[in-house]
Design an enzyme around this catalytic site. Structure first.
Site, short mmCIF file in Angstrom:
data_model
loop_
_atom_site.label_atom_id
_atom_site.label_comp_id
_atom_site.label_asym_id
_atom_site.label_seq_id
_atom_site.Cartn_x
_atom_site.Cartn_y
_atom_site.Cartn_z
N TYR A 150 0.85 -1.20 0.00
CA TYR A 150 0.00 0.00 0.00
C TYR A 150 0.89 1.24 0.00
O TYR A 150 1.86 1.32 0.77
CB TYR A 150 -0.93 -0.01 1.23
CG TYR A 150 -1.94 -1.13 1.13
CD1 TYR A 150 -3.14 -0.97 0.44
CD2 TYR A 150 -1.66 -2.39 1.66
CE1 TYR A 150 -4.03 -2.02 0.29
CE2 TYR A 150 -2.55 -3.45 1.51
CZ TYR A 150 -3.73 -3.24 0.82
OH TYR A 150 -4.61 -4.29 0.66
N SER A 151 0.53 2.20 -0.86
CA SER A 151 1.28 3.46 -0.92
C SER A 151 1.07 4.22 0.38
O SER A 151 -0.06 4.32 0.87
CB SER A 151 0.78 4.34 -2.06
OG SER A 151 0.76 3.63 -3.26
N CYS B 131 -0.20 7.41 -10.58
CA CYS B 131 -0.48 6.39 -9.57
C CYS B 131 -1.97 6.03 -9.54
O CYS B 131 -2.84 6.90 -9.66
CB CYS B 131 -0.05 6.88 -8.18
SG CYS B 131 -0.07 5.58 -6.93
N GLU C 294 3.52 4.27 -10.66
CA GLU C 294 3.20 3.18 -9.75
C GLU C 294 1.72 2.86 -9.90
O GLU C 294 0.86 3.55 -9.35
CB GLU C 294 3.52 3.57 -8.31
CG GLU C 294 3.56 2.36 -7.39
CD GLU C 294 4.42 2.64 -6.18
OE1 GLU C 294 5.63 2.35 -6.22
OE2 GLU C 294 3.87 3.15 -5.20
N TYR D 111 -1.42 -0.29 -10.18
CA TYR D 111 -1.71 -1.64 -9.67
C TYR D 111 -3.11 -2.06 -10.05
O TYR D 111 -3.88 -1.27 -10.56
CB TYR D 111 -1.53 -1.68 -8.14
CG TYR D 111 -2.08 -0.47 -7.40
CD1 TYR D 111 -3.42 -0.40 -7.01
CD2 TYR D 111 -1.25 0.62 -7.10
CE1 TYR D 111 -3.91 0.71 -6.32
CE2 TYR D 111 -1.75 1.73 -6.41
CZ TYR D 111 -3.08 1.77 -6.03
OH TYR D 111 -3.57 2.87 -5.35
P1 FAD Z 1 -7.13 -10.18 -2.96
O1 FAD Z 1 -7.86 -11.03 -2.01
O2 FAD Z 1 -5.66 -10.38 -3.09
O3 FAD Z 1 -7.82 -10.28 -4.36
C1 FAD Z 1 -7.19 -9.79 -5.47
C2 FAD Z 1 -7.39 -10.79 -6.57
O4 FAD Z 1 -8.77 -10.91 -6.86
C3 FAD Z 1 -6.74 -10.37 -7.86
O5 FAD Z 1 -5.40 -10.74 -7.89
C4 FAD Z 1 -7.59 -11.06 -8.87
O6 FAD Z 1 -7.13 -12.38 -9.05
C5 FAD Z 1 -8.94 -11.12 -8.23
N1 FAD Z 1 -9.84 -10.09 -8.76
C6 FAD Z 1 -9.76 -8.77 -8.51
N2 FAD Z 1 -10.74 -8.12 -9.14
C7 FAD Z 1 -11.44 -9.05 -9.79
C8 FAD Z 1 -12.57 -9.01 -10.63
N3 FAD Z 1 -13.19 -7.86 -10.91
N4 FAD Z 1 -13.03 -10.18 -11.16
C9 FAD Z 1 -12.43 -11.34 -10.89
N5 FAD Z 1 -11.35 -11.44 -10.09
C10 FAD Z 1 -10.87 -10.32 -9.56
N6 FAD Z 1 -4.49 -0.49 -2.86
C11 FAD Z 1 -5.13 0.48 -2.16
O7 FAD Z 1 -6.32 0.35 -1.84
N7 FAD Z 1 -4.44 1.61 -1.80
C12 FAD Z 1 -3.14 1.83 -2.11
O8 FAD Z 1 -2.57 2.87 -1.76
C13 FAD Z 1 -2.46 0.80 -2.82
N8 FAD Z 1 -1.15 0.95 -3.14
C14 FAD Z 1 -0.52 -0.04 -3.83
C15 FAD Z 1 0.83 0.15 -4.15
C16 FAD Z 1 1.50 -0.82 -4.85
C17 FAD Z 1 2.94 -0.60 -5.21
C18 FAD Z 1 0.81 -1.99 -5.25
C19 FAD Z 1 1.52 -3.06 -6.02
C20 FAD Z 1 -0.50 -2.18 -4.93
C21 FAD Z 1 -1.20 -1.22 -4.21
N9 FAD Z 1 -2.53 -1.38 -3.85
C22 FAD Z 1 -3.18 -0.38 -3.17
C23 FAD Z 1 -3.28 -2.65 -4.15
C24 FAD Z 1 -3.14 -3.61 -2.96
O9 FAD Z 1 -1.80 -4.05 -2.85
C25 FAD Z 1 -3.98 -4.86 -3.11
O10 FAD Z 1 -3.69 -5.45 -4.32
C26 FAD Z 1 -5.48 -4.60 -3.03
O11 FAD Z 1 -5.81 -4.02 -1.79
C27 FAD Z 1 -6.25 -5.93 -3.15
O12 FAD Z 1 -5.79 -6.81 -2.22
P2 FAD Z 1 -6.78 -7.81 -1.46
O13 FAD Z 1 -5.98 -8.68 -0.57
O14 FAD Z 1 -7.88 -7.06 -0.85
O15 FAD Z 1 -7.38 -8.64 -2.67
#
Ligand code: FAD
Ligand code: A2P
Length: 414
Positions: free
Chosen positions: A193-194, A372, A412, A414
């Site tokens: 997360y940023s 971003c 950046e 994602y």
């Molecule tokens: P997970 O449980 O990991 O689910 C994600 C997975 O669900 C995906 O990989 C995909 O396989 C699946 N999926 C997603 N959407 C769909 C769809 N519509 N249909 C079917 N499958 C789907 N997030 C923020 O909120 N704020 C930030 O500031 C932020 N900064 C980031 C900075 C960087 C450098 C990076 C790489 C990512 C950042 N993110 C940010 C995103 C964050 O890291 C997570 O990826 C995001 O919160 C989702 O994680 P999760 O565990 O909730 O979802």
């Protein structure tokens, strides 16, 4: 010597110039072929045919785009290299001079080393997944207004007691390890997360870090699926303990120069690092603490689905009121505004509208651009930039490469 012998010798001698002539002809034929071959395969090393001129620096060239607007997606296919008719803008040409085509490799190494040296003191990986830091939730509140879509929270962690202390700077990210296990019975992998706060934290005491998190939610087979880590983060309460790793990332750091111009292109939670930059630039307590008094121009392009989804709006309005000459704020509210084609208004449409002013800024070597948020916006931004660059007779793909090499294009998504 008999007369006949003398004739034979004289006849033999008479052939010598003919033999020399044939030898010269064959030799010059093969020399010419060898020169042509070398020229074709190695123009730099090929022997000059005319008088050699000593050049200190190779003349810069700009790729001028000649394709139609509708073909803007593939600029590489339709460009021809020409010398600029008139002088290119001073800063662009000086940048091109620093990247002469003959010494590409050296320039690459130099720039890389330079960038590394510049950011050598920026902390990274103070805490890794095997030995994370345990922070305490200080605050967790919604950033959305009535009628907004989804769930986006501002979450602050107390970092006190860390040994070593988890220092970070604006533009970095941290990792969060959600509680519980995945479907294989293993601990959840970290999500990045940023960081949305400055190094001084929201309380200016230097012992907190804040995030801006959207809960991931999507429909699958008639069921609502909640993202693991984003849901965990949106649900945690003050006092809860959270495993934190990092900090990581040197891509989104701010330049040291107080007179730099900062163009920010953000969608949704992509505002997180921008919020940190803007606080550093315009929050009175930050300016006092930083000994860094921003004097440049900051321009934020912000994409949100609805007005109620605009994040940190009150702070941004405060900065606008206090620093009208230094801060510009352009919104693209996709579900309330329309672009010229009648579609949803995205930040790339705003970029197109402001192309001239934006490119005048980009031509200034003090200008940095930060992108971003949604990965999906990248092609749209590229398309808008290609179109805008073309109007100035510039090739965006080439310019973007130069900006990246100069450390002025920061992405950046994602
Ligand atoms: P997970 O449980 O990991 O689910 C994600 C997975 O669900 C995906 O990989 C995909 O396989 C699946 N999926 C997603 N959407 C769909 C769809 N519509 N249909 C079917 N499958 C789907 N997030 C923020 O909120 N704020 C930030 O500031 C932020 N900064 C980031 C900075 C960087 C450098 C990076 C790489 C990512 C950042 N993110 C940010 C995103 C964050 O890291 C997570 O990826 C995001 O919160 C989702 O994680 P999760 O565990 O909730 O979802
Ligand atoms: P929309 O969802 O209306 O299509 P949030 O993260 O809060 O949902 O905000 C993301 C914003 O970025 C929304 O306004 C969203 O519009 C917009 N958006 C979606 N896809 C793109 C894209 N490809 N390029 C630019 N903006 C986009």
């Amino acid at each position: 010597m008999a007369y006949s012998e003398a004739r034979v010798i004289a006849g033999g001698l008479a052939h010598i110039p003919i033999i020399i002539g044939i030898f010269w002809f064959v030799n010059s034929y093969f020399n010419k072929r060898r020169n042509n071959f070398e020229k074709a395969n190695n123009p730099v090393k090929a022997k000059p045919t005319a008088k050699p001129k000593v050049k200190a620096v190779e003349k810069p060239t700009i790729k001028k785009v000649e394709n139609k607007v509708s073909e803007a997606k593939k600029p590489e296919n339709k460009v021809s290299e020409v010398k600029p008719k008139s002088n290119p803008p001073a800063t662009l040409s000086s940048e091109i001079k620093t990247v002469p085509p003959k010494s590409k490799e050296n320039t690459k190494i130099d720039q890389k080393t330079l960038n590394k040296m510049k950011h050598a003191d920026v902390p990274v990986n103070t805490y890794r997944p095997k030995t994370p830091f345990t922070g305490t939730v200080k605050e967790n509140y919604s950033l959305l207004k009535e009628g907004a879509i989804g769930r986006v929270n501002h979450i602050t962690f107390d970092l006190s007691g860390g040994d070593p202390f988890l220092n970070y700077v604006e533009g970095q990210s941290i990792g969060i390890m959600a509680e519980g296990e995945d479907s294989n019975g293993k601990p959840h992998k970290l999500r990045l997360y940023s960081i949305a706060s400055t190094r001084h934290g929201d309380n200016f005491e230097g012992n907190t870090v804040s995030l801006c998190v959207r809960q991931l939610q999507y429909e699958k087979d008639g069921q609502t699926i909640n993202g693991v880590c984003s849901t965990y983060l949106c649900d945690i309460k003050p006092g809860d303990k959270v495993k934190i790793t990092g900090p990581v990332g040197k891509e989104m750091l701010l330049p040291d120069d107080e007179e730099a111009n900062i163009v920010m292109l953000a969608t949704g939670t992509g505002i997180a690092p921008m919020r940190a930059y803007l606080r550093r630039m315009f929050e009175p307590s930050e300016r006092e603490k930083n000994n860094w008094n921003f004097k440049g121009k900051a321009w934020l392009f912000m994409g949100a689905p609805k007005s109620a989804n605009l994040l940190y709006e009150e702070d941004l309005q405060r900065y606008l009121a206090k620093y009208p000459d230094n801060f510009k704020y352009t919104k693209a509210i996709s579900r309330e505004q329309q672009n010229t084609k009648g579609g949803r208004m995205y930040i790339q449409d705003r970029v197109t509208e402001s192309a001239n002013e934006l490119f005048n800024m980009i031509e200034d070597e003090k200008t940095h651009i930060y992108l971003c948020g949604l990965k999906g916006m990248e092609p749209g931004i590229d398309e808008a930039m290609t179109k805008a660059a073309k109007e100035k007779g510039l090739d965006w793909s080439e310019l973007r490469t130069q900006l990246r090499k100069a450390g002025r294009w920061h992405v950046e998504t994602y």
